[in-house]
Design an enzyme around this catalytic site. Structure first.
Site, PDB file in Angstrom:
ATOM      1  CB  SER A  52       2.750  -4.348   8.354  1.00  0.00           C
ATOM      2  OG  SER A  52       1.705  -3.496   7.970  1.00  0.00           O
TER       3      SER A  52
HETATM    4  N1  SAH Z   1      -1.225  -4.665   3.652  1.00  0.00           N
HETATM    5  C1  SAH Z   1       0.079  -3.734   3.273  1.00  0.00           C
HETATM    6  C2  SAH Z   1       0.194  -2.729   4.350  1.00  0.00           C
HETATM    7  C3  SAH Z   1      -0.360  -1.458   3.885  1.00  0.00           C
HETATM    8  S1  SAH Z   1      -0.298  -0.108   4.618  1.00  0.00           S
HETATM    9  C4  SAH Z   1       1.265  -4.531   2.978  1.00  0.00           C
HETATM   10  O1  SAH Z   1       1.433  -5.696   3.085  1.00  0.00           O
HETATM   11  O2  SAH Z   1       2.270  -3.841   2.400  1.00  0.00           O
HETATM   12  C5  SAH Z   1      -2.024   0.415   4.908  1.00  0.00           C
HETATM   13  C6  SAH Z   1      -2.715   0.522   3.428  1.00  0.00           C
HETATM   14  O3  SAH Z   1      -4.057   0.924   3.482  1.00  0.00           O
HETATM   15  C7  SAH Z   1      -2.254   1.978   2.532  1.00  0.00           C
HETATM   16  O4  SAH Z   1      -1.600   1.389   1.084  1.00  0.00           O
HETATM   17  C8  SAH Z   1      -3.455   2.716   2.275  1.00  0.00           C
HETATM   18  O5  SAH Z   1      -3.488   3.366   1.001  1.00  0.00           O
HETATM   19  C9  SAH Z   1      -4.278   1.657   2.541  1.00  0.00           C
HETATM   20  N2  SAH Z   1      -5.802   2.337   2.766  1.00  0.00           N
HETATM   21  C10 SAH Z   1      -6.025   3.329   3.627  1.00  0.00           C
HETATM   22  N3  SAH Z   1      -7.327   3.509   3.685  1.00  0.00           N
HETATM   23  C11 SAH Z   1      -7.956   2.843   3.153  1.00  0.00           C
HETATM   24  C12 SAH Z   1      -9.215   2.451   2.447  1.00  0.00           C
HETATM   25  N4  SAH Z   1     -10.159   3.046   3.176  1.00  0.00           N
HETATM   26  N5  SAH Z   1      -9.542   1.611   1.661  1.00  0.00           N
HETATM   27  C13 SAH Z   1      -8.429   0.723   1.196  1.00  0.00           C
HETATM   28  N6  SAH Z   1      -7.157   0.684   1.436  1.00  0.00           N
HETATM   29  C14 SAH Z   1      -6.936   1.899   2.283  1.00  0.00           C
END
Ligand code: SAH
Length: 201
Positions: A52
């Site tokens: 993000s």
């Molecule tokens: N917090 C992260 C941003 C991640 S983007 C950072 O600092 O880089 C969102 C993430 O959520 C993705 O990696 C995606 O695979 C994950 N995601 C989506 N649905 C999910 C779920 N039900 N459980 C766990 N992770 C999930």
């Protein structure tokens, strides 16, 4: 990044600003993008997912209002950057990711950085993580149409759940508090996250 993107946009929690000064964001982005790691946007991290925008990580973290002792659940480990920021600010962190390769990469990186107060879980974070519940703070870094009920259940009394709520392309940052068993919700800025994929996503 801290001066122009965070402070100028109103991030004031000194502990949050210090955490951003400390965690080297360039280690969390692909090698060929390291030169822009501190710029004002989200970036691809592989597997169709993103790290993000710094300001978004900061405002979500600030909304958790962490003092240092809390147990925090993060849904969506991704690159592990938000997780590292949380490790600086909370007592312990559980981070769930549905894509194992991302979770493994983040786990290795945070281990190399010597963070010891975090546990990585691979699975569907829309179900939360019952074994360690309740949580003083829960942060969801993927977009959902409505707050997943298991996450509200697993929130401790006085706890805060911060998440983007909306449709596929546009969401509002939402802060849910559990006060004497009752739920209070507040809406903050608009945002755009990748989708939360799971039973309650
Ligand atoms: N917090 C992260 C941003 C991640 S983007 C950072 O600092 O880089 C969102 C993430 O959520 C993705 O990696 C995606 O695979 C994950 N995601 C989506 N649905 C999910 C779920 N039900 N459980 C766990 N992770 C999930």
């Amino acid at each position: 990044m801290v001066e122009f993107q965070l402070k100028e946009r109103g991030i004031i929690d000194k502990r949050v600003l210090d955490a951003f000064r400390k965690v080297p964001r360039h280690l969390f982005v692909p090698e060929n993008m390291q030169a822009s790691a501190y710029d004002d946007f989200a970036m691809p991290i592989g597997s169709g997912q993103t790290i993000s925008q710094p300001y978004m990580v900061a405002i979500m973290t600030e909304k958790l209002a962490l003092k240092g002792e809390e147990k925090v659940l993060e849904v969506g480990t991704g690159s592990g950057y938000q997780a590292a920021i949380l490790c600086e600010l909370a007592g312990s962190v559980i981070s769930i990711e549905r894509i194992k390769t991302l979770s493994d990469q983040a786990e290795k990186l945070l281990k190399d950085m010597d963070y010891k107060n975090i546990k990585f879980v691979v699975g569907d974070g829309t179900e939360g993580h019952k074994p360690e519940a309740p949580y003083d703070g829960i942060i969801v870094t993927a977009a959902c149409p409505t707050p997943p009920p298991p996450l509200i259940d697993q929130l401790a009394e006085g706890g805060r759940l911060v998440l983007p709520v909306g449709d596929r392309y546009l969401q509002n940052l939402t802060i849910i508090r559990k006060i004497r068993g009752k739920i209070e919700a507040e809406t903050s800025i608009g945002c755009m996250f990748v989708p939360l994929i799971g039973r309650c996503g």
